[in-house]
Design a protein around this motif. Structure first.
Motif, mmCIF file in Angstrom:
data_model
loop_
_atom_site.group_PDB
_atom_site.id
_atom_site.type_symbol
_atom_site.label_atom_id
_atom_site.label_comp_id
_atom_site.label_asym_id
_atom_site.label_seq_id
_atom_site.Cartn_x
_atom_site.Cartn_y
_atom_site.Cartn_z
ATOM 1 N N ILE A 97 0.846 -1.197 0.000
ATOM 2 C CA ILE A 97 0.000 0.000 0.000
ATOM 3 C C ILE A 97 0.878 1.242 0.000
ATOM 4 N N HIS A 98 0.672 2.118 -0.996
ATOM 5 C CA HIS A 98 1.434 3.354 -1.118
ATOM 6 C C HIS A 98 0.469 4.489 -1.430
ATOM 7 N N PRO A 99 0.683 5.677 -0.828
ATOM 8 C CA PRO A 99 1.733 6.013 0.139
ATOM 9 C C PRO A 99 1.558 5.268 1.458
ATOM 10 N N ALA A 100 2.541 5.417 2.338
ATOM 11 C CA ALA A 100 2.562 4.671 3.592
ATOM 12 C C ALA A 100 1.252 4.866 4.356
ATOM 13 N N THR A 101 0.707 3.764 4.850
ATOM 14 C CA THR A 101 -0.563 3.768 5.558
ATOM 15 C C THR A 101 -0.405 2.975 6.852
ATOM 16 N N ILE A 102 -0.799 3.561 7.965
ATOM 17 C CA ILE A 102 -0.699 2.873 9.250
ATOM 18 C C ILE A 102 -1.813 1.841 9.329
ATOM 19 N N ARG A 103 -1.442 0.587 9.451
ATOM 20 C CA ARG A 103 -2.448 -0.472 9.420
ATOM 21 C C ARG A 103 -1.930 -1.701 10.168
ATOM 22 N N THR A 104 -2.856 -2.497 10.634
ATOM 23 C CA THR A 104 -2.559 -3.779 11.249
ATOM 24 C C THR A 104 -3.378 -4.829 10.521
ATOM 25 N N VAL A 105 -2.725 -5.909 10.139
ATOM 26 C CA VAL A 105 -3.395 -7.023 9.462
ATOM 27 C C VAL A 105 -3.345 -8.223 10.388
ATOM 28 N N GLN A 106 -4.499 -8.726 10.764
ATOM 29 C CA GLN A 106 -4.556 -9.886 11.647
ATOM 30 C C GLN A 106 -5.255 -11.033 10.937
ATOM 31 N N VAL A 107 -4.610 -12.194 10.946
ATOM 32 C CA VAL A 107 -5.170 -13.392 10.318
ATOM 33 C C VAL A 107 -5.276 -14.479 11.372
ATOM 34 N N GLN A 108 -6.403 -15.128 11.407
ATOM 35 C CA GLN A 108 -6.645 -16.180 12.385
ATOM 36 C C GLN A 108 -7.268 -17.390 11.696
ATOM 37 N N TRP A 109 -6.726 -18.562 11.998
ATOM 38 C CA TRP A 109 -7.258 -19.816 11.450
ATOM 39 C C TRP A 109 -7.659 -20.696 12.632
ATOM 40 N N ARG A 110 -8.939 -20.896 12.806
ATOM 41 C CA ARG A 110 -9.412 -21.743 13.887
ATOM 42 C C ARG A 110 -9.746 -23.128 13.334
ATOM 43 N N LEU A 111 -9.218 -24.152 13.966
ATOM 44 C CA LEU A 111 -9.520 -25.515 13.553
ATOM 45 C C LEU A 111 -10.928 -25.885 14.007
ATOM 46 N N VAL A 112 -11.663 -26.537 13.122
ATOM 47 C CA VAL A 112 -13.063 -26.900 13.383
ATOM 48 C C VAL A 112 -13.209 -28.409 13.239
ATOM 49 N N PRO A 113 -13.836 -29.095 14.196
ATOM 50 C CA PRO A 113 -14.062 -30.544 14.066
ATOM 51 C C PRO A 113 -14.840 -30.866 12.797
ATOM 52 N N LYS A 114 -14.603 -32.055 12.258
ATOM 53 C CA LYS A 114 -15.186 -32.426 10.971
ATOM 54 C C LYS A 114 -16.712 -32.348 10.978
ATOM 55 N N VAL A 115 -17.346 -32.837 12.037
ATOM 56 C CA VAL A 115 -18.817 -32.838 12.083
ATOM 57 C C VAL A 115 -19.354 -31.418 12.004
#
Length: 226
Positions: A97-115
């Motif tokens: 991203i330009h010009p410089a931008t103050i940002r936070t990127v958060q990624v979360q992967w939660r495991l889920v039981p098959k059922v």
């Protein structure tokens, strides 16, 4: 995983002590204060010292030197890239991203039981199919989003037929900060463009709830256990 663009992850194990975590949270709400500045921080709670004023398109926090405005967005389930992506598909958001931008990127992967994963995929396919039937009854021309979502749900159901496969619940949250509402609005435009470059079809901005959504973008690693 949480990242502010530096590539350093934060997990629930003791990567950061209480003071450093408090300093990090304070920095996210008041970027004028350095992420490593520990003066005035004795515990995690000291990171929440700013006064917050909610608005429709932002939440205002009172910093030490000036106010800051923040906006939080997330990637809806039906807005993920429809085409295969590489491991660097989020590079557009993290470093592009330009010009410089103050940002936070958060990624979360939660495991889920098959059922549970199978039931969620079945419900998703049911809703997507109903939406497509509704479009046809109304004579609306499809944009292709409904069909792509249906295809994704079917793919998940097929994958879950494999004995060793389970499910995941991914989440991407984006936190923008700027010293004025004008600069924040411009930053939102840049963020949307970067997301589209990465294949994300739309972002969901948490209108009227940015003050609450700030919690979702913090590096608290919910659901991750060491």
């Amino acid at each position: 995983m949480w990242s502010d663009g530096s590539g350093a992850p934060a997990t629930r194990c003791a990567v950061l002590g209480p003071r450093r975590l408090g300093a990090l949270i304070r920095h996210l709400h008041d970027p004028d204060l350095d992420i490593d500045e520990l003066d005035g921080i004795e515990s995690v709670l000291d990171g929440w010292s700013q006064t917050r004023t909610p608005g429709r398109d932002w939440v205002r926090t009172e910093g030490v030197h000036r106010p800051w405005f923040h906006a939080v967005a997330s990637v809806p389930r039906d807005a993920w890239p429809l085409q295969p992506v590489t491991a660097r598909w989020m590079e557009h958001l993290v470093t592009g991203i330009h010009p410089a931008t103050i940002r936070t990127v958060q990624v979360q992967w939660r495991l889920v039981p098959k059922v549970l994963a199978r039931e969620r995929a079945r419900l998703a396919l049911t809703y997507d199919t109903a939406d497509r039937h509704g479009e046809r009854r109304r004579g609306q021309v499809s944009t292709g989003v409904s069909e792509a979502s249906m295809s994704s749900s079917r793919r998940v159901l097929q994958d879950l037929l494999t004995p060793v496969v389970g499910g995941t619940h991914p989440a991407v949250r984006l936190h923008l900060s700027a010293p004025s509402t004008t600069e924040l609005a411009a930053a939102r435009v840049r963020l949307v463009a970067a997301a589209e470059d990465g294949g994300v079809t739309r972002l969901r901005w948490h209108a009227h709830r940015h003050h609450q959504a700030l919690l979702t973008a913090l590096p608290l690693a919910r659901g991750i256990k060491a």
